[in-house]
Design a protein around this motif. Structure first.
Motif, short mmCIF file in Angstrom:
data_model
loop_
_atom_site.label_atom_id
_atom_site.label_comp_id
_atom_site.label_asym_id
_atom_site.label_seq_id
_atom_site.Cartn_x
_atom_site.Cartn_y
_atom_site.Cartn_z
N ARG A 196 46.14 19.36 86.95
CA ARG A 196 45.88 19.63 88.37
C ARG A 196 44.46 19.22 88.79
O ARG A 196 44.02 19.55 89.88
CB ARG A 196 46.09 21.11 88.66
N SER A 197 43.78 18.54 87.91
CA SER A 197 42.39 18.09 88.18
C SER A 197 41.46 19.26 88.48
O SER A 197 40.58 19.18 89.32
CB SER A 197 42.37 17.08 89.34
N GLU A 198 41.67 20.37 87.74
CA GLU A 198 40.79 21.52 87.82
C GLU A 198 39.87 21.58 86.60
O GLU A 198 38.81 22.22 86.66
CB GLU A 198 41.61 22.81 87.90
N ILE A 199 40.31 20.94 85.53
CA ILE A 199 39.55 20.91 84.28
C ILE A 199 39.36 19.46 83.86
O ILE A 199 40.25 18.62 84.04
CB ILE A 199 40.30 21.68 83.17
N LYS A 200 38.18 19.17 83.31
CA LYS A 200 37.84 17.80 82.94
C LYS A 200 38.82 17.23 81.92
O LYS A 200 39.21 17.91 80.97
CB LYS A 200 36.43 17.76 82.33
N GLU A 201 39.19 15.98 82.12
CA GLU A 201 39.97 15.28 81.11
C GLU A 201 39.11 15.14 79.85
O GLU A 201 37.90 15.00 79.92
CB GLU A 201 40.39 13.91 81.62
N GLY A 202 39.75 15.18 78.71
CA GLY A 202 39.02 15.11 77.45
C GLY A 202 38.77 16.47 76.85
O GLY A 202 38.40 16.58 75.67
N THR A 203 38.98 17.53 77.64
CA THR A 203 38.88 18.89 77.09
C THR A 203 40.05 19.12 76.15
O THR A 203 41.21 18.89 76.52
CB THR A 203 38.91 19.94 78.22
N ASP A 204 39.77 19.55 74.94
CA ASP A 204 40.84 19.80 73.96
C ASP A 204 41.37 21.22 74.14
O ASP A 204 40.66 22.18 73.85
CB ASP A 204 40.31 19.61 72.54
N PRO A 205 42.61 21.36 74.64
CA PRO A 205 43.15 22.71 74.90
C PRO A 205 43.20 23.60 73.67
O PRO A 205 42.88 24.79 73.74
CB PRO A 205 44.56 22.42 75.43
N GLU A 206 43.60 23.03 72.52
CA GLU A 206 43.73 23.83 71.30
C GLU A 206 42.37 24.31 70.80
O GLU A 206 42.20 25.48 70.44
CB GLU A 206 44.44 23.02 70.21
N ASP A 207 41.41 23.40 70.77
CA ASP A 207 40.07 23.76 70.30
C ASP A 207 39.42 24.78 71.23
O ASP A 207 38.79 25.75 70.77
CB ASP A 207 39.18 22.52 70.20
N ILE A 261 33.47 22.86 81.74
CA ILE A 261 34.68 22.02 81.70
C ILE A 261 35.37 21.97 83.06
O ILE A 261 36.43 21.32 83.20
CB ILE A 261 35.67 22.49 80.62
N ARG A 262 34.83 22.63 84.07
CA ARG A 262 35.42 22.58 85.39
C ARG A 262 35.29 21.17 85.96
O ARG A 262 34.20 20.57 85.92
CB ARG A 262 34.76 23.58 86.35
N PHE A 263 36.36 20.64 86.49
CA PHE A 263 36.34 19.30 87.10
C PHE A 263 35.72 19.40 88.49
O PHE A 263 36.10 20.22 89.31
CB PHE A 263 37.75 18.73 87.22
N ARG A 264 34.73 18.54 88.72
CA ARG A 264 34.07 18.47 90.02
C ARG A 264 34.13 17.05 90.55
O ARG A 264 33.78 16.11 89.84
CB ARG A 264 32.62 18.94 89.91
N LYS A 265 34.59 16.93 91.76
CA LYS A 265 34.72 15.59 92.35
C LYS A 265 33.36 15.06 92.76
O LYS A 265 32.47 15.79 93.12
CB LYS A 265 35.65 15.66 93.58
#
Length: 206
Positions: A152-163, A202-206
């Motif tokens: 949903r473009s709320e969290i930066k791409e590249g963030t590893d969900p499991e880690d 890790i919050r996505f900011r435009k």
């Protein structure tokens, strides 16, 4: 609810607080009898020994009590977070929940996962399995929230969900442990501040 179901629930609720405060080894059947006002027969009648697994009644009660405790905590967290749409803000709400409830927990004695894990070693494989399942469920929920946030473009791409889920749980549980040892929130707040900062990072900011 049938009377037998009410009695079983009473046993589980009373035992949950006992096991969470005193541990498995520190809680006797007499303690459960005293807390519930029931006779041993009244308790055993609601928890049958599993002949195949040779599982004792106390073990059955401990497993049911742990599941009840985890569900109680989870329910309060879900009630807190279900009204929040943004993934980062939802995870931050979990941190704030623990800030508010560590010293006044939903289940007397504190975090059931932390408390039970202390005893859930090779001496209690059944309880250890229950703790593992609870942690895996929690881990899955956090990782899923992060994945949804990325989509949903709320969290930066590249963030590893499991880690990140592993760090999230480890930081919270470590803070809870320190709060219990010191009986104040000072050190938990240090951990929580770091975790909240990591979430903002890790919050996505435009």
């Amino acid at each position: 609810m049938k009377k037998s179901d009410q009695t079983r629930l009473l046993i589980i609720e009373k035992a949950a607080a006992l096991f969470n405060k005193q541990g498995f080894a520190g809680t006797s059947m007499q303690d459960i009898m005293d807390a519930t006002g029931l006779t041993k027969g009244g308790i055993y009648g609601n928890f049958k020994r599993d002949a195949k697994d040779k599982k004792g009644v106390k073990d059955e009660i401990a497993v049911a009590a742990f599941a009840h405790s985890v569900e109680r905590v989870g329910l309060e967290i879900r009630q807190r977070t279900k009204v929040i749409d943004n993934s980062i803000d939802k995870l931050k709400a979990v941190v704030y929940f623990y800030k508010e409830r560590i010293l006044n927990p939903p289940i007397e004695g504190g975090c059931p996962i932390l408390n039970t894990s202390i005893e859930a070693d090779d001496n209690h494989p059944m309880l250890r399995q229950e703790v593992l399942q609870a942690i895996e469920f929690w881990h899955h929920g956090i990782a899923s929230t992060i994945r949804k946030g990325i989509e949903r473009s709320e969290i930066k791409e590249g963030t590893d969900p499991e880690d990140f889920a592993t760090v999230f749980i480890g930081t919270l549980e470590g803070g809870i442990l320190l709060a219990r040892i010191y009986k104040n929130l000072d050190r938990f707040n240090v951990m929580a501040t770091q975790l909240l900062a990591m979430l903002e990072d890790i919050r996505f900011r435009k």
